[in-house]
Write an enzyme that holds these catalytic residues in place. Structure first.
Site, PDB file in Angstrom:
ATOM      1  N   ASN A 258      23.801  -5.285  39.863  1.00 27.11           N
ATOM      2  CA  ASN A 258      23.937  -4.356  38.744  1.00 27.11           C
ATOM      3  C   ASN A 258      23.726  -2.953  39.304  1.00 27.11           C
ATOM      4  O   ASN A 258      22.607  -2.581  39.627  1.00 27.11           O
ATOM      5  CB  ASN A 258      22.881  -4.706  37.688  1.00 27.11           C
ATOM      6  CG  ASN A 258      22.850  -3.707  36.560  1.00 27.11           C
ATOM      7  OD1 ASN A 258      23.732  -2.862  36.430  1.00 27.11           O
ATOM      8  ND2 ASN A 258      21.822  -3.807  35.723  1.00 27.11           N
ATOM      9  N   TRP A 259      24.825  -2.212  39.403  1.00 27.32           N
ATOM     10  CA  TRP A 259      24.737  -0.897  40.051  1.00 27.32           C
ATOM     11  C   TRP A 259      24.188   0.181  39.118  1.00 27.32           C
ATOM     12  O   TRP A 259      23.931   1.296  39.547  1.00 27.32           O
ATOM     13  CB  TRP A 259      26.119  -0.477  40.583  1.00 27.32           C
ATOM     14  CG  TRP A 259      26.651  -1.343  41.682  1.00 27.32           C
ATOM     15  CD1 TRP A 259      26.125  -2.526  42.156  1.00 27.32           C
ATOM     16  CD2 TRP A 259      27.825  -1.095  42.474  1.00 27.32           C
ATOM     17  NE1 TRP A 259      26.897  -3.022  43.182  1.00 27.32           N
ATOM     18  CE2 TRP A 259      27.948  -2.171  43.396  1.00 27.32           C
ATOM     19  CE3 TRP A 259      28.778  -0.088  42.495  1.00 27.32           C
ATOM     20  CZ2 TRP A 259      28.996  -2.247  44.320  1.00 27.32           C
ATOM     21  CZ3 TRP A 259      29.824  -0.165  43.413  1.00 27.32           C
ATOM     22  CH2 TRP A 259      29.926  -1.225  44.313  1.00 27.32           C
ATOM     23  N   LYS A 260      24.092  -0.136  37.837  1.00 29.37           N
ATOM     24  CA  LYS A 260      23.562   0.821  36.845  1.00 29.37           C
ATOM     25  C   LYS A 260      24.341   2.142  36.945  1.00 29.37           C
ATOM     26  O   LYS A 260      25.520   2.126  37.238  1.00 29.37           O
ATOM     27  CB  LYS A 260      22.051   0.994  37.036  1.00 29.37           C
ATOM     28  CG  LYS A 260      21.341  -0.366  37.084  1.00 29.37           C
ATOM     29  CD  LYS A 260      19.845  -0.281  37.020  1.00 29.37           C
ATOM     30  CE  LYS A 260      19.261  -1.688  37.114  1.00 29.37           C
ATOM     31  NZ  LYS A 260      17.810  -1.696  37.002  1.00 29.37           N
TER      32      LYS A 260
ATOM     33  N   HIS B  58      20.699  -6.128  28.920  1.00 25.64           N
ATOM     34  CA  HIS B  58      19.805  -5.647  29.974  1.00 25.64           C
ATOM     35  C   HIS B  58      18.637  -4.882  29.342  1.00 25.64           C
ATOM     36  O   HIS B  58      18.812  -4.188  28.346  1.00 25.64           O
ATOM     37  CB  HIS B  58      20.568  -4.761  30.960  1.00 25.64           C
ATOM     38  CG  HIS B  58      19.757  -4.455  32.173  1.00 25.64           C
ATOM     39  ND1 HIS B  58      18.812  -3.449  32.189  1.00 25.64           N
ATOM     40  CD2 HIS B  58      19.695  -5.058  33.384  1.00 25.64           C
ATOM     41  CE1 HIS B  58      18.213  -3.446  33.361  1.00 25.64           C
ATOM     42  NE2 HIS B  58      18.733  -4.412  34.111  1.00 25.64           N
TER      43      HIS B  58
ATOM     44  N   GLU C 143      17.224  -2.236  30.062  1.00 22.49           N
ATOM     45  CA  GLU C 143      17.420  -0.786  29.892  1.00 22.49           C
ATOM     46  C   GLU C 143      18.270  -0.502  28.657  1.00 22.49           C
ATOM     47  O   GLU C 143      18.070   0.498  27.977  1.00 22.49           O
ATOM     48  CB  GLU C 143      18.047  -0.199  31.163  1.00 22.49           C
ATOM     49  CG  GLU C 143      17.016  -0.121  32.286  1.00 22.49           C
ATOM     50  CD  GLU C 143      17.572  -0.337  33.681  1.00 22.49           C
ATOM     51  OE1 GLU C 143      18.789  -0.171  33.891  1.00 22.49           O
ATOM     52  OE2 GLU C 143      16.771  -0.696  34.576  1.00 22.49           O
TER      53      GLU C 143
ATOM     54  N   GLU D  25      14.659 -11.527  33.301  1.00 19.95           N
ATOM     55  CA  GLU D  25      14.188 -10.329  33.993  1.00 19.95           C
ATOM     56  C   GLU D  25      12.936  -9.791  33.304  1.00 19.95           C
ATOM     57  O   GLU D  25      13.037  -9.064  32.314  1.00 19.95           O
ATOM     58  CB  GLU D  25      15.269  -9.245  33.968  1.00 19.95           C
ATOM     59  CG  GLU D  25      16.558  -9.656  34.639  1.00 19.95           C
ATOM     60  CD  GLU D  25      17.382  -8.447  35.041  1.00 19.95           C
ATOM     61  OE1 GLU D  25      17.612  -8.276  36.245  1.00 19.95           O
ATOM     62  OE2 GLU D  25      17.756  -7.661  34.162  1.00 19.95           O
TER      63      GLU D  25
ATOM     64  N   GLY E  41      12.722  -2.552  38.782  1.00 22.34           N
ATOM     65  CA  GLY E  41      12.647  -1.229  39.390  1.00 22.34           C
ATOM     66  C   GLY E  41      11.236  -0.797  39.739  1.00 22.34           C
ATOM     67  O   GLY E  41      10.997   0.369  40.075  1.00 22.34           O
TER      68      GLY E  41
ATOM     69  N   SER F 118      13.173  -6.515  40.989  1.00 25.20           N
ATOM     70  CA  SER F 118      12.686  -6.207  42.342  1.00 25.20           C
ATOM     71  C   SER F 118      12.936  -7.318  43.355  1.00 25.20           C
ATOM     72  O   SER F 118      12.087  -7.565  44.225  1.00 25.20           O
ATOM     73  CB  SER F 118      11.209  -5.807  42.304  1.00 25.20           C
ATOM     74  OG  SER F 118      11.037  -4.641  41.520  1.00 25.20           O
TER      75      SER F 118
ATOM     76  N   GLY G 197      19.180  -5.110  41.180  1.00 25.81           N
ATOM     77  CA  GLY G 197      19.408  -3.706  40.857  1.00 25.81           C
ATOM     78  C   GLY G 197      19.397  -2.862  42.117  1.00 25.81           C
ATOM     79  O   GLY G 197      20.388  -2.777  42.842  1.00 25.81           O
ATOM     80  N   GLY G 198      18.267  -2.244  42.399  1.00 28.40           N
ATOM     81  CA  GLY G 198      18.153  -1.301  43.517  1.00 28.40           C
ATOM     82  C   GLY G 198      18.717  -1.816  44.833  1.00 28.40           C
ATOM     83  O   GLY G 198      19.480  -1.111  45.518  1.00 28.40           O
TER      84      GLY G 198
HETATM   85  P1  PGA Z   1      15.773  -4.072  40.279  1.00 24.61           P
HETATM   86  O1  PGA Z   1      16.667  -4.202  38.952  1.00 24.61           O
HETATM   87  O2  PGA Z   1      16.293  -5.109  41.239  1.00 24.61           O
HETATM   88  O3  PGA Z   1      15.999  -2.670  40.756  1.00 24.61           O
HETATM   89  O4  PGA Z   1      14.367  -4.340  39.866  1.00 24.61           O
HETATM   90  C1  PGA Z   1      17.016  -5.456  38.442  1.00 24.61           C
HETATM   91  C2  PGA Z   1      17.850  -5.275  37.217  1.00 24.61           C
HETATM   92  O5  PGA Z   1      17.644  -4.297  36.489  1.00 24.61           O
HETATM   93  O6  PGA Z   1      18.737  -6.088  36.944  1.00 24.61           O
END
Ligand code: PGA
Length: 250
Positions: free
Chosen positions: A9-11, A95, A97, A167, A173, A213, A234-235
Site C-alpha cells: 500500500n503506497w498510500k 484502511h 487511515e 491491521e 507506521g 510495521s 506500508g512503509g
Molecule cells: P506500515 O503500514 O507497514 O507502514 O505500518 C501498513 C499499512 O498501513 O497497511
C-alpha cells in the site's frame, strides 16, 4: 488452498517518475515470482500507468479506495467503473487511515463492499483495533464488530472475492508490530468468527493478511504462523529491496 499474498500500500507516496522507477525495480526483482501473489497499490493518478507497466509480469495492481456510488456529483471521488475501465479489479477498503482521517464507518464500508462486489472486484478488507481497545482487552470484540458491520452481510459466494487484512492500528507506521503470537491469535479468532457467521470452509479458504510495521527483519516469523497468509505492507513497500525481501519471506 489459501492464496499467499503480499500487497504494498503506497498510500500518498511516489509521483509518476518515482512510480515508474519503483515498478521497474519490482518487475525485475519480483516479476517471475511464483506461489505468492504480489499486489501493488499506487495512488489513483498512477494506476493506469502501473497496470500498463505490469501487464507482462506476475504483479497485480490495486486501488487504495473507491466511492460507493456508481457515478454522480461527488467531487474528487473515483468510481468502481472508472477503475474497472482501466483494468484495475482489486481495491483496498477500510484502511485505518480512511477510517480515522476520512470518517469511513462500518456502515459506509458495507456500501463500498457491495459496490465493489457488483463490479466483481476483489476486495482487500482492512480492519483492526486501536491501542486502547487492546489495553482494555476489547480487541476481539472490536474486530468482530468491524467484520459483522462492514462485511458479514455478503453472500456466501462473494467470499471468493474477499481478502482480509488484519491491521492493529497501534502497529501501523509506528515501528511496533504485533508479535507473531498476537497476530496468530487474532487471525485464528477471525477464522472462528467467519466459521460462526458462515461456515468452516469459507473460514479456511479466505486469505488473512497481517499489516502493521512488517519489515524484512520481522516478516518471516510473522508469516510462519499458521493462519497468517501474507502481509499488507506500508512503509517497507516503498523500497524495492525491502518489499522484495518481505515477499520472499512468505
Ligand atoms: P506500515 O503500514 O507497514 O507502514 O505500518 C501498513 C499499512 O498501513 O497497511
Amino acid at each position: 488452498m489459501r492464496k499467499k499474498i503480499v500487497a504494498g500500500n503506497w498510500k500518498m507516496n511516489k509521483n509518476l517518475a518515482e512510480t515508474e522507477a519503483l515498478l521497474s525495480d519490482l518487475k525485475s526483482k519480483l516479476g517471475n515470482i511464483s506461489g505468492t501473489q504480489i499486489i501493488v497499490a499506487p495512488t489513483f493518478v498512477n494506476l493506469q500507468k502501473a497496470n500498463e507497466e505490469l501487464t507482462q509480469v506476475n504483479i497485480d495492481v490495486a486501488a487504495q479506495n473507491m466511492h460507493q456510488s456508481e457515478n454522480g456529483a461527488f467531487t474528487g471521488e473515483i468510481s468502481a467503473d472508472m477503475l474497472n475501465n482501466i483494468g484495475v479489479d482489486t481495491v483496498i477498503l477500510g484502511h485505518s487511515e480512511r477510517r480515522a482521517y476520512f470518517g469511513e464507518t462500518d456502515a459506509l464500508l458495507a456500501q463500498k463492499v457491495d459496490t465493489a462486489l457488483t463490479h466483481n472486484m476483489t476486495i482487500i478488507f482492512c480492519f483492526g483495533e486501536e491501542l486502547q481497545d487492546r489495553k482494555s482487552e476489547n480487541h476481539f470484540a472490536v474486530v468482530e464488530n468491524q467484520l459483522k458491520n462492514g462485511l458479514f452481510h455478503i453472500d456466501t459466494n462473494a467470499w471468493k472475492n474477499i481478502v482480509l487484512a488484519y491491521e492493529p492500528v497501534w502497529a501501523i507506521g509506528t515501528g511496533e508490530t504485533a508479535s507473531p503470537e498476537q497476530a496468530q491469535e487474532m487471525h485464528a479468532f477471525i477464522r472462528s468468527a467467519i466459521a460462526k457467521a458462515y461456515d468452516q470452509t469459507i473460514a479456511d479458504e479466505v486469505s488473512i493478511l497481517y499489516g502493521g510495521s512488517v519489515k524484512p527483519n520481522n516478516a518471516e516469523e510473522i508469516f510462519a504462523k499458521q493462519d497468517v497468509d501474507g502481509g499488507l505492507i506500508g512503509g517497507a513497500a516503498l523500497d524495492a529491496e525491502s518489499f522484495t525481501a518481505i515477499a520472499n519471506a512468505l
